[in-house]
Design a protein around this motif. Structure first.
Motif, short mmCIF file in Angstrom:
data_model
loop_
_atom_site.label_atom_id
_atom_site.label_comp_id
_atom_site.label_asym_id
_atom_site.label_seq_id
_atom_site.Cartn_x
_atom_site.Cartn_y
_atom_site.Cartn_z
N LEU A 25 -31.34 -13.12 -17.46
CA LEU A 25 -30.47 -11.95 -17.34
C LEU A 25 -29.95 -11.75 -15.92
O LEU A 25 -28.91 -11.16 -15.71
N LYS A 28 -25.89 -13.42 -13.54
CA LYS A 28 -24.65 -12.75 -13.96
C LYS A 28 -23.49 -13.74 -14.05
O LYS A 28 -22.65 -13.64 -14.93
N LYS A 30 -23.51 -16.85 -14.99
CA LYS A 30 -23.57 -17.60 -16.25
C LYS A 30 -23.08 -16.74 -17.42
O LYS A 30 -22.43 -17.22 -18.34
N GLN A 31 -23.39 -15.46 -17.38
CA GLN A 31 -22.93 -14.55 -18.43
C GLN A 31 -21.41 -14.43 -18.40
O GLN A 31 -20.76 -14.38 -19.45
#
Length: 111
Positions: A25, A28, A30-31
């Protein structure tokens, strides 16, 4: 036919679970790449399906669109002095894969 959808949904859920474990998580970036892959794939899929009316061709176009966007972004990063990360391209491709598998499940057949 409902059984085919059931198996595809189960396969999708298992794949998504594995993808979620790969990207922590806190990553960021990669998101954002994942979301960009989803958007690019959706645009590529929609354009190809409208033009040709062929789901398989649209899936291939959507996937290639997301891969192209991921690679172009990394080439841009390299040119501007940033680092090239293969995991960014992978994240973009995974976003594209989610869309190209999901859209045909909910798409109505053309008559």
């Amino acid at each position: 036919k409902p059984m085919r959808h059931f198996f595809l949904i189960i396969l999708f859920m298992l794949t998504t679970n594995m993808v979620g474990q790969n990207f922590i998580l806190q990553e960021k970036d990669k998101q954002i790449h994942f979301a960009a892959g989803m958007v690019a794939s959706t645009v590529g899929y929609h354009w190809s399906y409208k033009r040709h009316g062929n789901k398989l061709r649209a899936q291939i176009t959507g996937m290639l669109t997301s891969i192209s966007v991921g690679i172009l972004k990394e080439l841009y990063d390299n040119k501007t002095g940033g680092t090239v990360e293969s995991r960014d391209v992978l994240a973009t491709m995974m976003g594209g894969a989610v869309v190209t598998v999901t859209i045909p499940l909910f798409q109505k057949k053309k008559k």
